[in-house]
Write a protein that holds these residues in place. Structure first.
Motif, mmCIF file in Angstrom:
data_model
loop_
_atom_site.group_PDB
_atom_site.id
_atom_site.type_symbol
_atom_site.label_atom_id
_atom_site.label_comp_id
_atom_site.label_asym_id
_atom_site.label_seq_id
_atom_site.Cartn_x
_atom_site.Cartn_y
_atom_site.Cartn_z
ATOM 1 N N VAL A 238 37.874 49.967 30.545
ATOM 2 C CA VAL A 238 36.508 50.138 30.061
ATOM 3 C C VAL A 238 35.971 51.534 30.410
ATOM 4 O O VAL A 238 35.375 52.188 29.551
ATOM 5 N N PRO A 239 36.193 52.049 31.636
ATOM 6 C CA PRO A 239 35.731 53.417 31.916
ATOM 7 C C PRO A 239 36.405 54.475 31.027
ATOM 8 O O PRO A 239 35.757 55.439 30.609
ATOM 9 N N ARG B 225 34.058 57.491 24.211
ATOM 10 C CA ARG B 225 32.813 57.385 23.424
ATOM 11 C C ARG B 225 31.855 58.523 23.731
ATOM 12 O O ARG B 225 31.188 59.044 22.844
ATOM 13 N N ILE B 226 31.784 58.920 24.992
ATOM 14 C CA ILE B 226 30.932 60.054 25.370
ATOM 15 C C ILE B 226 31.400 61.311 24.651
ATOM 16 O O ILE B 226 30.597 62.059 24.079
ATOM 17 N N VAL C 105 30.216 64.784 31.452
ATOM 18 C CA VAL C 105 30.839 63.478 31.195
ATOM 19 C C VAL C 105 30.529 62.525 32.342
ATOM 20 O O VAL C 105 30.111 61.383 32.116
ATOM 21 N N LYS C 106 30.686 62.994 33.563
ATOM 22 C CA LYS C 106 30.422 62.139 34.734
ATOM 23 C C LYS C 106 28.968 61.676 34.766
ATOM 24 O O LYS C 106 28.688 60.530 35.114
ATOM 25 N N GLU C 107 28.033 62.563 34.405
ATOM 26 C CA GLU C 107 26.615 62.200 34.387
ATOM 27 C C GLU C 107 26.319 61.097 33.383
ATOM 28 O O GLU C 107 25.467 60.251 33.605
ATOM 29 N N ARG C 108 27.010 61.117 32.247
ATOM 30 C CA ARG C 108 26.723 60.185 31.164
ATOM 31 C C ARG C 108 27.450 58.854 31.286
ATOM 32 O O ARG C 108 27.177 57.924 30.527
#
Length: 147
Positions: free
Chosen positions: A44-45, A51-52, A65-68
């Motif tokens: 899932v991650p 998707r990001i 990416v990590k923030e979103r």
């Protein structure tokens, strides 16, 4: 199934019951998503990262990416490495600052997401258990919990 029956427990009050129910339901949904994503050899991650990147429509740095990400994880770099090794994303270093790494989704990654989109009914998690209005109300309540 009611949470009282599922875990065969009594609760001090409705707020306590709601918190336990949210956690129990979160685990239930995680299991459903994990099972579905395993058919595509994704976690899932990893799906969230794809998707990001698809939504960004351009290369973005790893920090963004990590923030979103929905689930913040200390092993995000490892997740990205796996996606690179599967040719689902492309990693490049900045020409200005070699420490900055940019990621973008590859054509193979876009194709995989298209396959997932075709197979995933957007409401596969709830099927007919919730109406659109109920889903909207649930989302509003969850937003309210987070303040």
């Amino acid at each position: 199934m009611k949470i009282d029956d599922a875990i065969q427990s009594k609760f001090n009050n409705n707020k306590h019951k709601a918190i336990v129910n949210i956690r129990y339901t979160s685990n239930y949904l995680n299991n459903l998503q994990n099972s579905f994503m395993s058919k595509f050899d994704l976690t899932v991650p990893q799906f969230n990262i794809l998707r990001i990147l698809r939504g960004a429509n351009k290369a973005i740095n790893v920090y963004t990416v990590k923030e979103r990400m929905i689930e913040k994880s200390p092993n995000t770099t490892r997740l990205m490495d796996k996606l690179v090794s599967k040719d689902l994303i492309i990693r490049t270093n900045s020409e200005i600052d070699k420490r900055t790494i940019y990621l973008e989704i590859s054509e193979i990654g876009l194709e995989l997401l298209s396959q997932i989109d075709l197979k995933m009914n957007n409401d596969f998690l709830f099927s007919d258990n919730l109406t659109e209005d109920e889903a909207e109300n649930l989302s509003l309540l969850l937003d309210k919990i987070r303040g």
